[in-house]
Enzyme design. Structure first.
Site, mmCIF file in Angstrom:
data_model
loop_
_atom_site.group_PDB
_atom_site.id
_atom_site.type_symbol
_atom_site.label_atom_id
_atom_site.label_comp_id
_atom_site.label_asym_id
_atom_site.label_seq_id
_atom_site.Cartn_x
_atom_site.Cartn_y
_atom_site.Cartn_z
ATOM 1 N N ASP A 26 -9.141 1.784 2.141
ATOM 2 C CA ASP A 26 -7.568 1.777 1.870
ATOM 3 C C ASP A 26 -7.353 0.533 1.096
ATOM 4 O O ASP A 26 -8.087 -0.266 0.907
ATOM 5 C CB ASP A 26 -7.124 1.641 3.386
ATOM 6 C CG ASP A 26 -5.660 1.548 3.500
ATOM 7 O OD1 ASP A 26 -5.082 2.206 2.613
ATOM 8 O OD2 ASP A 26 -5.301 0.903 4.229
ATOM 9 N N ASP A 53 -3.383 -0.426 0.831
ATOM 10 C CA ASP A 53 -2.275 -0.968 1.433
ATOM 11 C C ASP A 53 -2.666 -1.657 2.899
ATOM 12 O O ASP A 53 -3.117 -0.927 3.692
ATOM 13 C CB ASP A 53 -1.086 -0.214 1.461
ATOM 14 C CG ASP A 53 -0.429 0.215 0.210
ATOM 15 O OD1 ASP A 53 -0.314 -0.463 -0.515
ATOM 16 O OD2 ASP A 53 -0.313 1.543 -0.040
ATOM 17 N N PHE A 87 0.663 -5.364 1.438
ATOM 18 C CA PHE A 87 1.794 -4.552 1.548
ATOM 19 C C PHE A 87 2.759 -5.465 2.025
ATOM 20 O O PHE A 87 4.031 -5.429 1.913
ATOM 21 C CB PHE A 87 1.537 -3.316 2.072
ATOM 22 C CG PHE A 87 2.645 -2.308 2.115
ATOM 23 C CD1 PHE A 87 3.049 -1.379 1.239
ATOM 24 C CD2 PHE A 87 3.324 -2.345 3.315
ATOM 25 C CE1 PHE A 87 4.143 -0.299 1.387
ATOM 26 C CE2 PHE A 87 4.422 -1.567 3.506
ATOM 27 C CZ PHE A 87 4.865 -0.427 2.618
ATOM 28 N N PHE A 121 2.778 0.691 12.697
ATOM 29 C CA PHE A 121 2.172 0.821 11.188
ATOM 30 C C PHE A 121 3.512 0.889 10.325
ATOM 31 O O PHE A 121 3.177 0.447 9.310
ATOM 32 C CB PHE A 121 1.447 2.086 11.197
ATOM 33 C CG PHE A 121 0.850 2.199 9.799
ATOM 34 C CD1 PHE A 121 -0.197 1.555 9.111
ATOM 35 C CD2 PHE A 121 1.360 3.343 8.943
ATOM 36 C CE1 PHE A 121 -0.641 1.727 7.610
ATOM 37 C CE2 PHE A 121 1.188 3.595 7.679
ATOM 38 C CZ PHE A 121 0.147 2.570 7.064
ATOM 39 N N TYR A 140 10.162 -0.788 -0.992
ATOM 40 C CA TYR A 140 9.064 -0.217 -1.583
ATOM 41 C C TYR A 140 9.103 1.199 -2.452
ATOM 42 O O TYR A 140 8.051 1.595 -3.017
ATOM 43 C CB TYR A 140 7.788 0.113 -0.394
ATOM 44 C CG TYR A 140 8.213 1.051 0.849
ATOM 45 C CD1 TYR A 140 8.047 2.334 0.510
ATOM 46 C CD2 TYR A 140 8.284 0.390 1.919
ATOM 47 C CE1 TYR A 140 8.081 3.092 1.327
ATOM 48 C CE2 TYR A 140 8.341 1.308 3.068
ATOM 49 C CZ TYR A 140 8.337 2.622 2.877
ATOM 50 O OH TYR A 140 8.582 3.324 3.852
ATOM 51 N N THR A 184 -6.482 6.154 -0.439
ATOM 52 C CA THR A 184 -5.032 5.655 -0.467
ATOM 53 C C THR A 184 -3.975 6.744 -0.165
ATOM 54 O O THR A 184 -4.108 7.727 -1.207
ATOM 55 C CB THR A 184 -4.606 4.647 -1.319
ATOM 56 O OG1 THR A 184 -3.418 4.019 -1.095
ATOM 57 C CG2 THR A 184 -4.764 4.965 -2.784
ATOM 58 N N LYS A 201 -6.465 11.641 5.050
ATOM 59 C CA LYS A 201 -7.465 11.093 4.714
ATOM 60 C C LYS A 201 -8.803 11.658 5.674
ATOM 61 O O LYS A 201 -9.888 11.462 5.488
ATOM 62 C CB LYS A 201 -7.641 9.533 5.166
ATOM 63 C CG LYS A 201 -6.544 8.890 4.081
ATOM 64 C CD LYS A 201 -6.587 7.319 4.333
ATOM 65 C CE LYS A 201 -5.393 6.540 3.650
ATOM 66 N NZ LYS A 201 -5.516 5.188 3.750
ATOM 67 N N ASP A 210 -6.014 -0.207 7.992
ATOM 68 C CA ASP A 210 -5.395 -0.907 8.886
ATOM 69 C C ASP A 210 -4.406 0.064 9.823
ATOM 70 O O ASP A 210 -3.872 -0.662 10.657
ATOM 71 C CB ASP A 210 -4.510 -1.928 8.213
ATOM 72 C CG ASP A 210 -3.535 -1.376 7.291
ATOM 73 O OD1 ASP A 210 -3.943 -0.553 6.511
ATOM 74 O OD2 ASP A 210 -2.163 -1.741 7.402
HETATM 75 N N1 UMP Z 1 4.198 3.264 4.023
HETATM 76 C C1 UMP Z 1 5.481 4.033 4.528
HETATM 77 N N2 UMP Z 1 6.211 3.560 5.300
HETATM 78 C C2 UMP Z 1 6.167 2.374 5.952
HETATM 79 C C3 UMP Z 1 4.799 1.691 5.755
HETATM 80 C C4 UMP Z 1 4.138 2.368 4.677
HETATM 81 O O1 UMP Z 1 5.860 4.997 3.850
HETATM 82 O O2 UMP Z 1 6.689 1.893 6.846
HETATM 83 C C5 UMP Z 1 3.492 3.899 3.074
HETATM 84 C C6 UMP Z 1 3.148 2.783 2.073
HETATM 85 C C7 UMP Z 1 1.996 3.178 1.505
HETATM 86 C C8 UMP Z 1 1.569 4.250 2.537
HETATM 87 O O3 UMP Z 1 2.055 4.125 0.497
HETATM 88 O O4 UMP Z 1 2.105 4.267 3.568
HETATM 89 C C9 UMP Z 1 0.047 3.630 3.105
HETATM 90 O O5 UMP Z 1 -0.851 4.214 3.345
HETATM 91 P P1 UMP Z 1 -2.117 4.086 3.743
HETATM 92 O O6 UMP Z 1 -2.919 4.457 2.555
HETATM 93 O O7 UMP Z 1 -2.360 2.697 3.783
HETATM 94 O O8 UMP Z 1 -2.670 4.797 5.034
#
Ligand code: UMP
Length: 199
Positions: free
Chosen positions: A10, A12, A18, A44, A65, A99, A134, A145
């Site tokens: 992964d 982030d 992040f 999360f 973000y 990701t 995923k 995470d």
């Molecule tokens: N993300 C959100 N909202 C949040 C925290 C993270 O949309 O409150 C997004 C940011 C990243 C993605 O693009 O989620 C992370 O996804 P993974 O690939 O880590 O699962």
């Protein structure tokens, strides 16, 4: 000889910080608003915890973000780049980056590629898997995470290695999940791969 071990990494929270960048930018952009210190993060979704402080705070959290440069400017997590390079060099191990881009894709998608190019180089473009699900990706291990990773394939092919982050440090690993506490020298990531290879 046995086939290669497929490891999905992964981005982030595992390779890229992040949470740290989010808090830094939120405090710079909204210095007079309440915020959640890293030690108090839980769950999360950072936005969900900010919405609990008020609707307007949640909206502001989203704007952090979604802004241009956010994903490109994430700092590498300590030891992550070294571990990723070492893993990719290992005999019999195939490494992929797995990701999920945010739904507002404009900056996020291209900046994820730019980040990987900047920190690990062009040859890593081959390894990139962008998906919002995923569970449909084939692999032996997913180092991630996010505690509950669900989707169309149940159970997924991979075993989930829960990478420790501020938001999940109190989560009890479920089922076949195992925990990985970081990438620093004492980290047991090599043992986890070796163990999986022997299954
Ligand atoms: N993300 C959100 N909202 C949040 C925290 C993270 O949309 O409150 C997004 C940011 C990243 C993605 O693009 O989620 C992370 O996804 P993974 O690939 O880590 O699962």
């Amino acid at each position: 000889s046995p086939r290669n071990l497929r490891v999905l990494l992964d981005m982030d929270g595992v390779l890229a910080d992040f949470e740290g960048q989010f808090l830094k930018r939120f405090r710079e952009k909204y210095p007079h608003d309440p915020f959640v210190p890293l030690e108090e993060r839980s769950g999360f979704y950072v936005t969900k915890q900010y919405y609990d402080l008020g609707q307007d705070i949640g909206t502001k959290a989203f704007s952090i973000y979604e802004e241009k440069g956010f994903f490109l400017n994430l700092q590498p997590i300590e030891g992550a780049l070294e571990a990723a390079r070492e893993m990719a060099e290992m005999e019999g191990v195939d490494v992929y980056i797995c990701t999920s881009p945010i739904k507002k894709y404009t900056h996020c998608v291209v900046e994820k590629y730019q980040w990987l190019d900047k920190h690990l180089g062009k040859e890593w473009m081959e390894r990139m898997i962008l998906t919002r699900d995923k569970t449909v990706i084939n692999g032996d291990l997913l180092i991630d995470d996010k505690p509950n990773i669900t989707g169309g394939m149940n159970p997924p092919m991979w075993q989930h290695v829960l990478f420790t982050s501020w938001h999940n440090r109190d989560v009890v690993p479920q089922g076949s999940q195992i925990r990985l506490d970081g990438w620093l020298p004492h980290s047991n990531w090599r043992d986890i791969l070796e163990q999986k290879r022997q299954e």
